[in-house]
Design a protein around this motif. Structure first.
Motif, mmCIF file in Angstrom:
data_model
loop_
_atom_site.group_PDB
_atom_site.id
_atom_site.type_symbol
_atom_site.label_atom_id
_atom_site.label_comp_id
_atom_site.label_asym_id
_atom_site.label_seq_id
_atom_site.Cartn_x
_atom_site.Cartn_y
_atom_site.Cartn_z
ATOM 1 N N GLY A 114 -78.609 58.513 -38.167
ATOM 2 C CA GLY A 114 -78.792 57.127 -38.098
ATOM 3 C C GLY A 114 -78.793 56.312 -38.844
ATOM 4 O O GLY A 114 -78.427 55.488 -38.798
ATOM 5 N N GLY A 115 -78.026 56.962 -40.131
ATOM 6 C CA GLY A 115 -78.421 56.227 -41.334
ATOM 7 C C GLY A 115 -77.384 56.436 -42.069
ATOM 8 O O GLY A 115 -75.629 55.618 -41.336
ATOM 9 N N GLU A 116 -76.702 56.304 -43.048
ATOM 10 C CA GLU A 116 -75.398 56.514 -43.629
ATOM 11 C C GLU A 116 -74.466 56.504 -43.472
ATOM 12 O O GLU A 116 -72.866 56.786 -42.997
ATOM 13 C CB GLU A 116 -75.372 56.001 -45.455
ATOM 14 N N TRP A 117 -74.542 58.415 -43.282
ATOM 15 C CA TRP A 117 -73.514 58.930 -42.961
ATOM 16 C C TRP A 117 -73.085 58.744 -41.120
ATOM 17 O O TRP A 117 -71.725 58.498 -41.057
ATOM 18 C CB TRP A 117 -74.287 60.629 -43.288
ATOM 19 N N GLN A 175 -76.967 49.867 -43.651
ATOM 20 C CA GLN A 175 -76.209 49.484 -44.442
ATOM 21 C C GLN A 175 -75.352 49.672 -45.210
ATOM 22 O O GLN A 175 -74.625 48.843 -45.916
ATOM 23 C CB GLN A 175 -77.111 48.223 -44.686
ATOM 24 N N SER A 176 -75.351 50.992 -45.673
ATOM 25 C CA SER A 176 -74.380 51.795 -47.006
ATOM 26 C C SER A 176 -73.583 51.854 -46.175
ATOM 27 O O SER A 176 -72.181 52.650 -46.929
ATOM 28 C CB SER A 176 -75.846 53.318 -47.734
ATOM 29 N N GLY A 177 -73.578 52.166 -44.780
ATOM 30 C CA GLY A 177 -71.987 53.088 -44.384
ATOM 31 C C GLY A 177 -70.923 52.273 -44.211
ATOM 32 O O GLY A 177 -71.552 50.948 -43.544
ATOM 33 N N ASP A 178 -69.904 52.538 -44.518
ATOM 34 C CA ASP A 178 -68.322 51.856 -44.008
ATOM 35 C C ASP A 178 -67.202 52.909 -43.385
ATOM 36 O O ASP A 178 -68.072 54.089 -43.520
ATOM 37 C CB ASP A 178 -68.020 51.192 -45.118
ATOM 38 N N ILE A 226 -65.699 61.888 -44.311
ATOM 39 C CA ILE A 226 -66.227 62.396 -43.962
ATOM 40 C C ILE A 226 -65.481 63.198 -43.268
ATOM 41 O O ILE A 226 -65.728 64.386 -42.617
ATOM 42 C CB ILE A 226 -67.770 61.720 -43.797
ATOM 43 N N VAL A 227 -64.238 62.599 -41.843
ATOM 44 C CA VAL A 227 -64.622 62.821 -41.375
ATOM 45 C C VAL A 227 -63.222 64.690 -41.802
ATOM 46 O O VAL A 227 -63.130 65.324 -41.193
ATOM 47 C CB VAL A 227 -64.235 62.514 -39.765
#
Ligand code: ZN
Length: 267
Positions: free
Chosen positions: A176-179, A232-235, A242-243
């Motif tokens: 559930g974090g950045e990644w 909040q670091s995710g974009d 990543i994909v």
């Protein structure tokens, strides 16, 4: 690339017994991923990685068929969060064996189980299904994504990905974090509650060992927040990278195991 559920039977018949035919079975789970992400995230992730892997496999001569996703799995760590659903490991194992046997019956003899949910019992059930199908000598089965083999999991998920992190603590990023936030913002932004992400302070201060070895549940470990790391670091752009990267990684792992079609005798 074809999706098994979207094509009529004669198009499957044409692949019967073909060394080129390769079926990818995406596997996820229904599990909380924090208040900002959908419960089906891992299933959607498995589908995104499968589709990203396909071009790399087709270039090598494979004809790829994506089977309908298994959206349910074993989810004990988060079971106290509303909406999280869990199968018994034997149910998941039996389901994968039944699907593998049906595919083999129709001459589809290469099956890749692409799992996007990290849970020891879940991964073990998938591996036991793989082992059972292997003993039946009707098909070749490979588990990729999150697997019981840490080196294989790293080859699929971590290579070329870690350096994409924008988090203050990449070593603390997890469920559930950045990644996963990045992935969701890229692949299924319509199901992300973007308006609340600003209120989700980073959760770096948790028992990493207990998280990794699953000795405590997610509610206890995250103080009810359900995420680990920094949403909040995710974009979205990171999610796109990543994909793409994980798709290439997964294709490479498959090609390392089996080579291109025609390069090895298939049972
Ligand atoms: Zn997940």
């Amino acid at each position: 690339m074809r999706h098994l559920a979207r094509i009529p039977f004669p198009e499957v018949e044409r692949f019967a017994g073909s060394d080129k035919a390769l079926v990818i079975l995406p596997v996820g789970v229904v599990e909380e991923h924090g208040a900002h992400l959908p419960l089906g995230l891992d299933a959607f992730a498995a589908e995104a990685y499968a589709e990203a892997a396909v071009p790399e496999l087709e270039v090598q001569g494979y004809e790829v068929i994506i089977a309908p996703t298994i959206c349910y799995g074993v989810a004990r760590a988060a079971i106290d969060f509303p909406g999280t659903l869990s199968l018994e490991p034997n149910t998941l194992k039996a389901l994968v064996i039944d699907i593998g046997r049906s595919l083999a019956r129709h001459g589809l003899k290469r099956l890749v189980v692409l799992n996007a949910h990290r849970d020891q019992s879940h991964m073990k059930a998938l591996d036991e299904a793989r082992a059972q199908l292997a003993t039946e000598n009707t098909s070749q089965v490979l588990c990729v994504g999150f697997t019981l083999d840490p080196a294989l999991t790293a080859a699929c998920y971590r290579e070329g990905v870690r350096e994409l992190s924008r988090s203050a603590r990449p070593d603390r990023e997890g469920h559930g974090g950045e990644w996963e936030t990045s992935l969701a913002l890229h692949a299924f932004p319509q199901w992300v509650r973007t308006e609340i992400i600003k209120d989700l302070d980073p959760n770096f201060d948790y028992d990493v060992d207990a998280f990794r070895n699953e000795s405590k549940d997610y509610g206890t470990l995250s103080n009810g927040r359900g995420y680990f790391g920094s949403p909040q670091s995710g974009d979205a752009e990171t999610g796109r990278k990543i994909v793409a990267r994980r798709g290439c990684n997964i294709a490479r792992v498959i090609l390392q195991a089996w080579g291109a079609p025609g390069s090895a005798e298939i049972k």
